[in-house]
Write a protein that holds these residues in place. Structure first.
Motif, PDB file in Angstrom:
ATOM      1  N   ARG B  11     -10.143  -9.213  12.296  1.00 26.51           N
ATOM      2  CA  ARG B  11      -9.753  -8.598  11.873  1.00 26.51           C
ATOM      3  C   ARG B  11     -10.752  -9.155  10.351  1.00 26.51           C
ATOM      4  O   ARG B  11     -10.906  -8.399   8.933  1.00 26.51           O
ATOM      5  CB  ARG B  11      -8.555  -9.066  11.116  1.00 26.51           C
ATOM      6  N   LEU B 269       4.927  -2.224  -6.891  1.00 22.27           N
ATOM      7  CA  LEU B 269       4.939  -0.668  -6.160  1.00 22.27           C
ATOM      8  C   LEU B 269       6.319  -1.143  -5.090  1.00 22.27           C
ATOM      9  O   LEU B 269       6.694  -0.371  -4.449  1.00 22.27           O
ATOM     10  CB  LEU B 269       3.616  -0.273  -5.618  1.00 22.27           C
ATOM     11  N   ALA B 270       5.547  -1.819  -4.513  1.00 19.00           N
ATOM     12  CA  ALA B 270       6.175  -2.332  -2.749  1.00 19.00           C
ATOM     13  C   ALA B 270       7.592  -2.770  -2.868  1.00 19.00           C
ATOM     14  O   ALA B 270       8.621  -1.520  -2.811  1.00 19.00           O
ATOM     15  CB  ALA B 270       5.846  -3.629  -2.115  1.00 19.00           C
ATOM     16  N   SER B 273       9.338   0.496  -4.892  1.00 23.60           N
ATOM     17  CA  SER B 273       8.637   1.340  -4.006  1.00 23.60           C
ATOM     18  C   SER B 273       9.687   3.068  -3.625  1.00 23.60           C
ATOM     19  O   SER B 273      10.201   3.523  -4.008  1.00 23.60           O
ATOM     20  CB  SER B 273       8.916   0.915  -2.396  1.00 23.60           C
ATOM     21  N   VAL B 274       8.390   3.442  -3.075  1.00 23.27           N
ATOM     22  CA  VAL B 274       8.305   4.953  -2.797  1.00 23.27           C
ATOM     23  C   VAL B 274       9.351   5.450  -1.570  1.00 23.27           C
ATOM     24  O   VAL B 274       8.948   5.420  -0.611  1.00 23.27           O
ATOM     25  CB  VAL B 274       7.126   4.369  -1.910  1.00 23.27           C
TER      26      VAL B 274
ATOM     27  N   MET C  86      -7.620   0.145   5.302  1.00 19.29           N
ATOM     28  CA  MET C  86      -7.702  -0.852   4.317  1.00 19.29           C
ATOM     29  C   MET C  86      -6.065  -1.213   4.107  1.00 19.29           C
ATOM     30  O   MET C  86      -5.682  -2.820   4.330  1.00 19.29           O
ATOM     31  CB  MET C  86      -8.072  -0.795   2.973  1.00 19.29           C
ATOM     32  N   LEU C  88      -3.945  -0.890   6.551  1.00 17.81           N
ATOM     33  CA  LEU C  88      -3.537  -1.535   7.415  1.00 17.81           C
ATOM     34  C   LEU C  88      -4.041  -2.902   7.897  1.00 17.81           C
ATOM     35  O   LEU C  88      -3.559  -3.432   8.088  1.00 17.81           O
ATOM     36  CB  LEU C  88      -3.883  -0.847   9.119  1.00 17.81           C
ATOM     37  N   LEU C  89      -5.111  -2.813   7.757  1.00 19.38           N
ATOM     38  CA  LEU C  89      -5.801  -4.375   7.704  1.00 19.38           C
ATOM     39  C   LEU C  89      -5.383  -5.274   7.000  1.00 19.38           C
ATOM     40  O   LEU C  89      -4.708  -6.331   7.610  1.00 19.38           O
ATOM     41  CB  LEU C  89      -7.592  -4.371   7.285  1.00 19.38           C
ATOM     42  N   GLY C  92      -1.566  -6.782   8.086  1.00 17.62           N
ATOM     43  CA  GLY C  92      -1.370  -7.688   8.899  1.00 17.62           C
ATOM     44  C   GLY C  92      -1.932  -9.284   8.604  1.00 17.62           C
ATOM     45  O   GLY C  92      -2.187  -9.277   6.884  1.00 17.62           O
ATOM     46  N   TRP C  93      -2.864  -9.892   8.965  1.00 17.23           N
ATOM     47  CA  TRP C  93      -4.006 -11.160   8.796  1.00 17.23           C
ATOM     48  C   TRP C  93      -5.089 -10.650   8.712  1.00 17.23           C
ATOM     49  O   TRP C  93      -5.441 -10.677   9.264  1.00 17.23           O
ATOM     50  CB  TRP C  93      -3.173 -11.889  10.345  1.00 17.23           C
ATOM     51  N   LEU C 169      -3.359   1.037  -2.682  1.00 15.65           N
ATOM     52  CA  LEU C 169      -2.140   0.152  -2.846  1.00 15.65           C
ATOM     53  C   LEU C 169      -0.831   1.672  -2.549  1.00 15.65           C
ATOM     54  O   LEU C 169       0.114   0.690  -2.880  1.00 15.65           O
ATOM     55  CB  LEU C 169      -2.060   0.815  -4.503  1.00 15.65           C
ATOM     56  N   ILE C 170      -0.753   2.151  -2.472  1.00 14.28           N
ATOM     57  CA  ILE C 170       0.049   3.116  -3.208  1.00 14.28           C
ATOM     58  C   ILE C 170       0.608   2.515  -1.111  1.00 14.28           C
ATOM     59  O   ILE C 170       2.267   2.842  -0.875  1.00 14.28           O
ATOM     60  CB  ILE C 170      -0.159   4.627  -2.867  1.00 14.28           C
ATOM     61  N   TYR C 172      -0.111   0.564   0.720  1.00 14.63           N
ATOM     62  CA  TYR C 172       0.394  -1.220   1.128  1.00 14.63           C
ATOM     63  C   TYR C 172       1.590  -0.913   0.752  1.00 14.63           C
ATOM     64  O   TYR C 172       2.375  -1.558   1.949  1.00 14.63           O
ATOM     65  CB  TYR C 172      -0.952  -1.897   0.752  1.00 14.63           C
ATOM     66  N   ALA C 173       1.893  -1.192  -0.754  1.00 12.55           N
ATOM     67  CA  ALA C 173       3.029  -1.437  -1.063  1.00 12.55           C
ATOM     68  C   ALA C 173       3.736  -0.721   0.106  1.00 12.55           C
ATOM     69  O   ALA C 173       4.604  -0.977   0.126  1.00 12.55           O
ATOM     70  CB  ALA C 173       3.362  -0.192  -2.759  1.00 12.55           C
ATOM     71  N   ALA C 174       3.193   1.199   0.230  1.00 11.88           N
ATOM     72  CA  ALA C 174       4.779   1.629   1.559  1.00 11.88           C
ATOM     73  C   ALA C 174       4.950   0.922   2.861  1.00 11.88           C
ATOM     74  O   ALA C 174       5.935  -0.191   3.241  1.00 11.88           O
ATOM     75  CB  ALA C 174       3.857   2.618   1.483  1.00 11.88           C
ATOM     76  N   LEU C 176       4.597  -2.645   2.921  1.00  8.24           N
ATOM     77  CA  LEU C 176       5.250  -3.596   2.914  1.00  8.24           C
ATOM     78  C   LEU C 176       6.602  -3.577   2.708  1.00  8.24           C
ATOM     79  O   LEU C 176       7.413  -4.935   3.227  1.00  8.24           O
ATOM     80  CB  LEU C 176       4.968  -4.424   1.387  1.00  8.24           C
ATOM     81  N   THR C 177       7.058  -2.600   2.932  1.00  3.82           N
ATOM     82  CA  THR C 177       8.640  -2.433   3.069  1.00  3.82           C
ATOM     83  C   THR C 177       9.144  -1.795   4.316  1.00  3.82           C
ATOM     84  O   THR C 177      10.052  -1.633   4.474  1.00  3.82           O
ATOM     85  CB  THR C 177       9.076  -1.337   1.701  1.00  3.82           C
ATOM     86  N   PRO C 207       6.274   9.493   3.222  1.00  2.00           N
ATOM     87  CA  PRO C 207       6.563  10.496   2.155  1.00  2.00           C
ATOM     88  C   PRO C 207       5.534   9.802   0.661  1.00  2.00           C
ATOM     89  O   PRO C 207       4.638  10.148   0.344  1.00  2.00           O
ATOM     90  CB  PRO C 207       7.742   9.297   1.732  1.00  2.00           C
ATOM     91  N   ALA C 208       4.883   8.398   1.349  1.00  2.00           N
ATOM     92  CA  ALA C 208       4.064   7.530   0.633  1.00  2.00           C
ATOM     93  C   ALA C 208       2.338   8.368   0.820  1.00  2.00           C
ATOM     94  O   ALA C 208       1.908   8.290  -0.215  1.00  2.00           O
ATOM     95  CB  ALA C 208       3.426   6.024   0.530  1.00  2.00           C
TER      96      ALA C 208
END
Lengths: 436, 276, 290
Positions: B11, B269-270, B273-274, C86, C88-89, C92-93, C169-170, C172-174, C176-177, C207-208
């Protein structure tokens, strides 16, 4: 809380007010006298009009009138794009526009002042000294829309250092010799840098047409006949195609404008080229060129096969005429005309010639300062009488030039044989010619 | 849950590659703007060199208008952001709090309309702009930029305002607050994150926009990207050092801004959200 | 306070008015413009479908259409893959998360003019960093000036480089939820990383992804400066995209009728591409409104 929000509201209003003020452009005239004139041109005009060597042709005028001159410069094609767009507006920002004859046309002419009228009222000195052909190039249906300022007539440039490294002592005297030398001058120097034998601008036919004419051919005759598929012109296209295949021309030469050719010569990435004589100044300027003093210029010779037995006979050089025009929507036309007169004076012409300009007054060639400080001017004077424009002016000239370059580049890429490509050019351009 | 060392190493490597991909061209140009002119194209390229300010000095000398044009960029960006956020907040509130066929239609229209490539509207706009005499004004660019981002911004504000509990508004209403006060005292403070997120996009766009500036400005409202493209084509051959200096100055504020803002934007954004 | 009152209509009015004035009305008038022939210094004359006949018969138009189709798809899906990768990367950690995310977002802040400057600097023939390295390794060079495919490729790479952060961005934000419980549950059931992604995360971020694709299709079609500042559509007009074709006809040939026809064609094309997404979106919006 109340006071806070009141203060915030005031601040918001002030901010909006500031944006509002900056947003609406107050016309200069509404405020009284203008403070500057705006000239839209190619960078070369600013360079020759204000260069250090010959002097600044606008300096005296600026002092007399207290006005500033602002130059906005673009590439050759770019300046016309912008100028025409500006000229089509209700209110203009441009006071003087520099136009090249091959980008003009009768439909454009209506957007500019008829300077013939201005000349009658407030004449430029010794106006008859300016070549008739040059004036005609900017006259459409009886309206002379621009005063000639510069002719860019092509000469043949070569790098003596490279020629020395390859054991070539004498400049070529025929196009066939040039073709041969171009291959020898495509090599890797001692320090590993690669040199291309020839540099050619390919955004329009202005450089190519020299080669066509050196082979005795022509692109479009002054009476609007398309003859680019005849033997001389096809031979030129074939030469360029072969050069590209052999690496004599840089791999990315098809994106070369005049700016890239200049860089290539200055940086020593190309050995030879055909460009306006006045570029001698740029090529030998130690601040910009890596080979100051080593780049020389002569007239471009014809092909031996087409020269009628005269060795070294100069080919009909390509010439272009840049001229100064006043857009109909300009706001300070009196001032524009005053500056045009100043730039057209004998003195200014000499100054510009010393700076590398092709002077539109024949008398400039007899001036001792010019002959001394512009050593190429003898050659230029020699070819001027037989020099030809790139193509006769007409409304679809821009399309016609693009079609020619497109088909030429297809031949270079191997997608068509040169004869085929030139036949296609003729077929595609003929419907675009003016109906006489 | 920390992954195993091997996965961690993998990673970290991928992250490094991603960072290199993203940041290298920018750092390259920024650093090269301090390199001496003749060393810019030296082969092989070296990253150790004595810095010089010569290109910045020449930029100041030869293109003094560049700084005035940066100021234009600033004015236009500020104006467009303000206009976008204001309209988006008002519209977003209504779309968030109410449902109706008309509203759905209006929202859908906003999305459909954004399908159109901007270049397509320049031709018809040109005579109108001409007739209104707003060619080469800040106002024109502000209007155009804001319009192209009002859809995205409204959608973002809608998502954020939806998260504000209706009870707060009801309480304020019961206390006698009118619509304006509800907006000012309840909605605005609580949707600050949304406002920020919404403004980032239009801000970056306005600062960097090239095409409309190319068509609709000459001198007075000319913005920085346009000047950079002019430097890219000069008769003395491209002056790369000067070009890098101009590009670096133009990108510096906005890159710093984006990097600083990222935390809020991502969180925003999170959270907002979407769902679609 | 739960009913739509006139003041609410006033509140959505500014946005609608702006869209109408700047986009809708001009787009509508585009159709009318395309039926005329006009240029500088001449009043417009109605010529019916002559402009369309011209562009449909023009080899350069079809090449521009093909190029646009290819480049837009490469760009949109390239950005999707890169952005998803990006996201997914970063979800995670990773070490130094803040720094990494900042760096990943930086290209979004660059104007296309500067991007051209950067990539041209690296790709200058012989002496640009990338070409120097490639030729030193004996791999030839990327000749964007002479090879149309290379030029389109470079333009696509530039566009991807600049805009992948938006998709990132879009997504990644998705990501996170995505509720952790679902992920844990799947893991407990013995799912490996790939299966977790495919069955849990991916489903939830579809959807994102659709939003990102939609927005990117819109903006990729307007690709102009990347090509214009790189090759101006050359060599032999082989790297032209529709936006460049339009610009050339409008501002070099001053043939505004043909340019308008091209614009209208682009409009139709955009709508056609977006149609499936739009239909989905409309259905979803109606569902939400009910």
């Amino acid at each position: 809380m109340q006071r806070n929000s009141l203060a915030r509201r005031r601040l918001g209003a002030a901010a909006l007010g500031a944006i509002g003020a900056s947003a609406v452009r107050a016309p200069a005239i509404a405020q009284g006298r203008p403070t500057k004139l705006t000239i839209m041109s190619h960078a070369v005009h600013r360079a020759v009009a204000t260069g250090a060597k010959g002097g600044d042709s606008t300096a005296a005028w600026r002092q007399r009138t207290g006005l500033d001159v602002e130059w906005i410069t673009f590439s050759v094609e770019g300046v016309h794009e912008r100028v025409y767009r500006e000229a089509s507006l209700a209110d203009g920002n441009v006071d003087i526009a520099f136009l090249l004859e091959r980008y003009g046309g009768p439909h454009i002419a209506t957007m500019f002042e008829d300077l013939g009228e201005w000349q009658k009222r407030d004449p430029i000195e010794h106006f008859d000294e300016i070549g008739e052909g040059m004036k005609a190039a900017h006259t459409y249906r009886g309206r002379m829309i621009a005063i000639p300022y510069r002719h860019a007539t092509h000469g043949f440039f070569f790098n003596r250092t490279f020629m020395g490294e390859r054991g070539i002592a004498v400049p070529p005297r025929s196009l066939e010799e040039i073709a041969e030398l171009a291959e020898r001058l495509t090599y890797a120097r001692g320090d590993g840098t690669r040199v291309n034998g020839y540099a050619l601008s390919m955004d329009d036919p202005s450089a190519m047409v020299d080669l066509v004419r050196a082979f005795g051919g022509e692109f479009i005759t002054p009476d609007y006949r398309v003859v680019c598929n005849e033997p001389g012109a096809v031979r030129a296209a074939t030469l360029v195609r072969d050069w590209y295949r052999k690496g004599v021309l840089a791999r990315n030469v098809m994106s070369f404008k005049t700016e890239e050719v200049i860089t290539a010569m200055q940086q020593g990435r190309a050995a030879m080229t055909n460009q306006p004589f006045g570029r001698f100044v740029n090529y030998n300027d130690p601040r910009q060129s890596k080979f100051p003093g080593a780049i020389d210029v002569v007239t471009l010779p014809m092909a031996a096969a087409a020269s009628g037995g005269v060795a070294g006979r100069p080919a009909p050089a390509k010439t272009s005429v840049w001229a100064m025009a006043i857009p109909r929507n300009a706001r300070n036309k009196e001032l524009s005309w005053a500056l045009i007169k100043e730039l057209s004076s004998r003195e200014s012409t000499i100054r510009a010639a010393v700076n590398g300009n092709g002077p539109v007054r024949a008398s400039a060639y007899d001036n001792s300062e010019v002959r001394q400080l512009a050593p190429w001017s003898d050659f230029e004077k020699e070819v001027l009488p037989t020099a030809r424009l790139v193509l006769p002016g007409f409304e679809n000239a821009a399309k016609a030039m693009d079609i020619y370059m497109e088909e030429l580049q297809r031949a270079m890429l191997g997608q068509a044989e040169p004869q085929q490509a030139m036949d296609a050019v003729k077929a595609r351009i003929e419907p675009l010619l003016p109906r006489t | 849950m920390r992954p195993r060392p091997a996965a961690r190493a993998a990673r970290a490597l991928l992250a490094a590659l991603a960072v290199a991909w993203s940041a290298f061209p920018i750092l390259l140009v920024a650093l090269s703007s301090f390199k001496e002119g003749h060393r810019i194209f030296e082969t092989p390229p070296s990253f150790v060199f004595v810095p010089t300010l010569e290109h910045y000095e020449r930029l100041w000398e030869k293109w003094p208008d560049f700084f005035a044009n940066m100021a234009n960029s600033l004015a236009v960006t500020f104006g467009a952001t303000l206009l976008t956020v204001a309209t988006a907040t008002l519209g977003g509130y209504v779309h968030a709090r109410f449902r109706s066929r008309l509203l759905t239609g209006a929202a859908f229209a906003m999305i459909v309309v954004r399908m159109l490539p901007p270049i397509v509207v320049t031709l018809p706009l040109f005579p109108v702009v001409n007739w209104l005499r707003i060619h080469d004004t800040h106002l024109l660019l502000v209007g155009i930029y804001a319009t192209f981002f009002v859809s995205l911004s409204t959608w973002i504000m809608k998502a954020f305002i939806e998260r504000i509990p209706r009870e707060l508004e009801e309480a304020a209403f019961v206390d006698g607050a009118g619509l304006r006060q509800i907006l000012r005292r309840v909605i605005l403070p609580l949707s600050a994150n949304g406002i920020f997120a919404a403004s980032v996009f239009v801000l970056v766009y306005s600062w960097n926009e090239y095409f409309f500036a190319l068509i609709f400005t000459t001198r007075a409202a000319k913005t920085a990207p346009l000047v950079i493209s002019e430097i890219l084509s000069t008769v003395e051959g491209v002056d790369w050092g000067l070009l890098f200096a101009a590009a670096t100055l133009q990108l510096l504020p906005i890159v710093v801004f984006v990097m600083a803002a990222q935390r809020y934007v991502v969180a925003g954004l999170a959270a907002g959200s979407v769902k679609g | 306070m739960h009913r739509l009152r006139p003041v609410h209509y006033l509140m959505i009015a500014p946005a609608q008015l702006m869209l109408a004035a700047v986009i809708i009305l001009p787009a509508a008038s585009l159709l009318w413009l395309s039926l005329e022939r006009f240029t500088y210094g001449r009043s417009p004359e109605f010529v019916g479908l002559a402009n369309y006949a011209y562009i449909l018969a023009d080899r350069a138009f079809w090449r521009a259409t093909l190029n646009t189709f290819l480049v837009v798809n490469v760009v949109v899906y390239g950005e999707l893959l890169l952005g998803l990768g990006m996201a997914l990367l970063v979800a995670g950690w990773i070490p130094c998360r803040r720094l990494v995310v900042s760096a990943l977002l930086a290209p979004y802040a660059i104007t296309e003019v500067s991007a051209v400057v950067m990539w041209r600097y690296m790709l200058e023939p012989d002496i640009g960093m990338i070409n120097y390295a490639l030729s030193a390794l004996g791999l030839g060079q990327i000749d964007y000036g002479g090879d149309p495919t290379a030029a389109l490729g470079v333009a696509a790479v530039m566009a991807i480089w600049m805009h992948a952060p938006f998709t990132f961005l879009i997504l990644y934000a998705a990501l996170l939820t995505v509720p952790n419980e679902l992920v844990e549950a799947a893991r407990v059931d013995g799912a490996g990383a790939w299966q977790v992604f495919r069955h849990v995360k991916f489903r939830l971020i579809v959807p994102a992804i659709l939003i990102a694709l939609l927005f990117r299709y819109i903006t990729a079609m307007r690709l102009f400066a990347e090509i214009w500042l790189l090759t101006e559509g050359g060599p032999a007009r082989m790297t032209e995209v529709l936006a460049v074709y339009l610009y050339r006809h409008a501002f070099k040939y001053h043939d505004f009728g043909v340019a308008a026809a091209t614009g209208f064609a682009m409009l139709v094309l955009s709508l056609a591409i977006a149609m499936p997404y739009l239909v989905q979106m409309y259905r979803r919006m109606l569902r939400d409104a009910a």
